[in-house]
Write a protein that holds these residues in place. Structure first.
Motif, PDB file in Angstrom:
ATOM      1  N   ASP A   8       0.928  -1.320   0.057  1.00  0.00           N
ATOM      2  CA  ASP A   8       0.071   0.025  -0.164  1.00  0.00           C
ATOM      3  C   ASP A   8       0.779   1.047   0.016  1.00  0.00           C
ATOM      4  O   ASP A   8       1.756   1.327   0.829  1.00  0.00           O
ATOM      5  N   SER A   9       0.558   2.205  -0.903  1.00  0.00           N
ATOM      6  CA  SER A   9       1.478   3.302  -1.097  1.00  0.00           C
ATOM      7  C   SER A   9       1.263   4.289   0.250  1.00  0.00           C
ATOM      8  O   SER A   9       2.202   5.021   0.440  1.00  0.00           O
ATOM      9  N   ALA A  10       0.300   3.973   1.067  1.00  0.00           N
ATOM     10  CA  ALA A  10       0.206   4.738   2.214  1.00  0.00           C
ATOM     11  C   ALA A  10       1.550   4.479   3.148  1.00  0.00           C
ATOM     12  O   ALA A  10       1.495   5.234   4.210  1.00  0.00           O
ATOM     13  N   GLU A  11       2.000   3.328   3.091  1.00  0.00           N
ATOM     14  CA  GLU A  11       2.773   2.691   3.948  1.00  0.00           C
ATOM     15  C   GLU A  11       4.011   3.650   3.751  1.00  0.00           C
ATOM     16  O   GLU A  11       5.160   3.754   4.562  1.00  0.00           O
ATOM     17  N   CYS A  12       4.269   4.190   2.396  1.00  0.00           N
ATOM     18  CA  CYS A  12       5.610   5.075   1.968  1.00  0.00           C
ATOM     19  C   CYS A  12       5.221   6.466   1.995  1.00  0.00           C
ATOM     20  O   CYS A  12       5.793   7.005   1.143  1.00  0.00           O
ATOM     21  N   MET A  16       6.028   7.114  -4.721  1.00  0.00           N
ATOM     22  CA  MET A  16       6.391   6.076  -5.910  1.00  0.00           C
ATOM     23  C   MET A  16       7.652   5.597  -5.797  1.00  0.00           C
ATOM     24  O   MET A  16       7.597   4.265  -5.610  1.00  0.00           O
ATOM     25  N   SER A  17       8.712   6.402  -5.576  1.00  0.00           N
ATOM     26  CA  SER A  17      10.051   5.834  -5.467  1.00  0.00           C
ATOM     27  C   SER A  17      10.408   4.801  -4.245  1.00  0.00           C
ATOM     28  O   SER A  17      10.831   3.814  -4.333  1.00  0.00           O
ATOM     29  N   ALA A  18       9.533   5.423  -3.354  1.00  0.00           N
ATOM     30  CA  ALA A  18       9.797   4.546  -2.163  1.00  0.00           C
ATOM     31  C   ALA A  18       9.042   3.307  -2.000  1.00  0.00           C
ATOM     32  O   ALA A  18       9.389   2.221  -1.711  1.00  0.00           O
ATOM     33  N   LEU A  19       7.644   3.233  -2.690  1.00  0.00           N
ATOM     34  CA  LEU A  19       7.016   2.143  -3.057  1.00  0.00           C
ATOM     35  C   LEU A  19       7.812   1.102  -3.951  1.00  0.00           C
ATOM     36  O   LEU A  19       7.958  -0.136  -3.644  1.00  0.00           O
ATOM     37  N   GLU A  20       8.452   1.675  -4.833  1.00  0.00           N
ATOM     38  CA  GLU A  20       9.361   1.049  -5.918  1.00  0.00           C
ATOM     39  C   GLU A  20      10.481   0.291  -5.062  1.00  0.00           C
ATOM     40  O   GLU A  20      10.706  -0.825  -5.246  1.00  0.00           O
ATOM     41  N   MET A  41      -6.694   1.266  -7.000  1.00  0.00           N
ATOM     42  CA  MET A  41      -6.506   2.521  -6.349  1.00  0.00           C
ATOM     43  C   MET A  41      -7.536   2.080  -5.142  1.00  0.00           C
ATOM     44  O   MET A  41      -8.454   1.498  -4.994  1.00  0.00           O
ATOM     45  N   ARG A  42      -6.798   2.679  -3.724  1.00  0.00           N
ATOM     46  CA  ARG A  42      -7.816   2.713  -2.427  1.00  0.00           C
ATOM     47  C   ARG A  42      -7.848   4.279  -2.027  1.00  0.00           C
ATOM     48  O   ARG A  42      -6.794   4.728  -1.407  1.00  0.00           O
ATOM     49  N   GLY A  43      -8.929   5.072  -2.447  1.00  0.00           N
ATOM     50  CA  GLY A  43      -8.841   6.629  -2.274  1.00  0.00           C
ATOM     51  C   GLY A  43      -7.678   7.123  -3.127  1.00  0.00           C
ATOM     52  O   GLY A  43      -7.631   6.937  -4.252  1.00  0.00           O
ATOM     53  N   GLU A  44      -6.791   7.725  -2.409  1.00  0.00           N
ATOM     54  CA  GLU A  44      -5.694   8.458  -3.040  1.00  0.00           C
ATOM     55  C   GLU A  44      -4.299   7.407  -3.238  1.00  0.00           C
ATOM     56  O   GLU A  44      -3.361   7.768  -3.560  1.00  0.00           O
ATOM     57  N   HIS A  45      -4.496   6.381  -2.629  1.00  0.00           N
ATOM     58  CA  HIS A  45      -3.325   5.199  -2.532  1.00  0.00           C
ATOM     59  C   HIS A  45      -3.492   4.272  -3.454  1.00  0.00           C
ATOM     60  O   HIS A  45      -4.526   3.777  -3.946  1.00  0.00           O
ATOM     61  N   ILE A  46      -2.066   3.995  -3.810  1.00  0.00           N
ATOM     62  CA  ILE A  46      -2.182   2.703  -4.811  1.00  0.00           C
ATOM     63  C   ILE A  46      -1.884   1.507  -3.977  1.00  0.00           C
ATOM     64  O   ILE A  46      -0.958   1.415  -3.112  1.00  0.00           O
ATOM     65  N   LEU A  47      -2.569   0.387  -4.341  1.00  0.00           N
ATOM     66  CA  LEU A  47      -2.396  -0.643  -3.874  1.00  0.00           C
ATOM     67  C   LEU A  47      -1.693  -1.913  -5.040  1.00  0.00           C
ATOM     68  O   LEU A  47      -2.043  -1.764  -5.964  1.00  0.00           O
TER      69      LEU A  47
END
Length: 100
Positions: A8-12, A16-20, A41-47
């Motif tokens: 979940d991009s919310a964790e980062c 995007m670079s941190a998720l990558e 997508m989950r709201g504004e976050h990428i799953l």
């Protein structure tokens, strides 16, 4: 056995670079054999969702099969029986029966 891993991009902090970096570190450490991947997508976050096989489990299974003599899903004894009987096996007719 298939396994599931989600990111979940919310964790980062939605970076995007941190998720990558997080996904790449998981891939390098686990070396998964990915069977399915989904981005949503989950709201504004990428799953990111992955269904994968653990390569360590696959390697164990292959090693066990090699030690027990299992090839192609059948024990070697069956392979040898087929070689001994073919092509004149009494159980398998050479020509098919006539069609009515």
């Amino acid at each position: 056995m298939y396994r599931f891993k989600g990111f979940d991009s919310a964790e980062c902090g939605d970076s995007m670079s941190a998720l990558e970096t997080l996904v790449n570190a998981w891939m390098e450490a686990e070396r998964p054999r990915i069977r399915y991947m989904c981005q949503s997508m989950r709201g504004e976050h990428i799953l990111l969702s992955f269904v994968y096989e653990d390569t360590r489990e696959l390697e164990k299974r292959v090693a066990t099969q090699a030690q027990t003599g299992v090839t192609g899903g059948l024990p070697r004894i069956y392979d040898e029986d087929l070689i001994d009987e073919c092509p004149t096996s009494p159980r398998i007719p050479v020509t098919p029966p006539p069609m009515h």
